[in-house]
Write a protein that holds these residues in place. Sequence first.
Motif, mmCIF file in Angstrom:
data_model
loop_
_atom_site.group_PDB
_atom_site.id
_atom_site.type_symbol
_atom_site.label_atom_id
_atom_site.label_comp_id
_atom_site.label_asym_id
_atom_site.label_seq_id
_atom_site.Cartn_x
_atom_site.Cartn_y
_atom_site.Cartn_z
ATOM 1 N N SER A 66 21.705 -30.177 -13.324
ATOM 2 C CA SER A 66 21.944 -29.860 -11.948
ATOM 3 C C SER A 66 23.368 -29.146 -11.889
ATOM 4 O O SER A 66 24.153 -29.346 -12.630
ATOM 5 N N SER A 68 25.549 -30.180 -9.576
ATOM 6 C CA SER A 68 26.403 -31.455 -9.611
ATOM 7 C C SER A 68 27.286 -31.829 -10.870
ATOM 8 O O SER A 68 28.085 -32.292 -11.087
ATOM 9 N N PRO A 88 17.058 -28.464 -1.264
ATOM 10 C CA PRO A 88 17.862 -29.384 -2.075
ATOM 11 C C PRO A 88 18.872 -28.709 -3.013
ATOM 12 O O PRO A 88 20.047 -29.064 -3.156
ATOM 13 N N GLU A 91 21.820 -27.837 -0.465
ATOM 14 C CA GLU A 91 22.391 -28.831 -0.245
ATOM 15 C C GLU A 91 23.427 -29.265 -1.500
ATOM 16 O O GLU A 91 24.665 -29.504 -1.081
ATOM 17 N N GLU A 92 23.200 -28.929 -2.627
ATOM 18 C CA GLU A 92 23.806 -29.403 -4.038
ATOM 19 C C GLU A 92 25.031 -28.046 -3.892
ATOM 20 O O GLU A 92 26.168 -28.529 -4.167
ATOM 21 N N LYS A 95 27.716 -29.248 -1.776
ATOM 22 C CA LYS A 95 28.448 -30.358 -2.390
ATOM 23 C C LYS A 95 29.518 -29.764 -3.360
ATOM 24 O O LYS A 95 30.432 -30.300 -3.545
#
Length: 141
Positions: A66, A68, A88, A91-92, A95
């Motif tokens: 991912s 992240s 998603p 969103e990541e 982040k």
Amino acid sequence: MAFENPSRDRIKELLKNAGNIAVVGLSDKPDRTSYMVAEAMQSKGYRIIPVNPNAKHILGEVCYPSLSDIPEPVDIVNVFRRSDQVVPVAEEAVKINAKVFWLQLGIFNDEAAEIAKSGGLEVIMDRCIKVEDAILLPGGK
């Protein structure tokens, strides 16, 4: 207000200044578009970081499950996922403090664009990064 991609001059600037490009949905199969596009970008001097939970290495680079999981900064998040699967990812991308959220040709999602924009990312949708690079920086960056 309808979505508009940045100007060609701005896209050229983003590509010229791009360090790491995380490619979400990068396939390890050489006959897939994602592989061909990432390989072409890599051959032009871009650093490609594969994001695919089902592979260990792609194009000689360590593959991460991912965004992240990537242990270094990401400038562009280049997405090869269906339009209905990109929220998603947006969103990541926010982040991890990426700079650009780039949806490949044929991929468009207003909700994901709004999430990325609200998180401070520049958004490009429905454009092929390889084509834009070939047009805007034919001699390389």
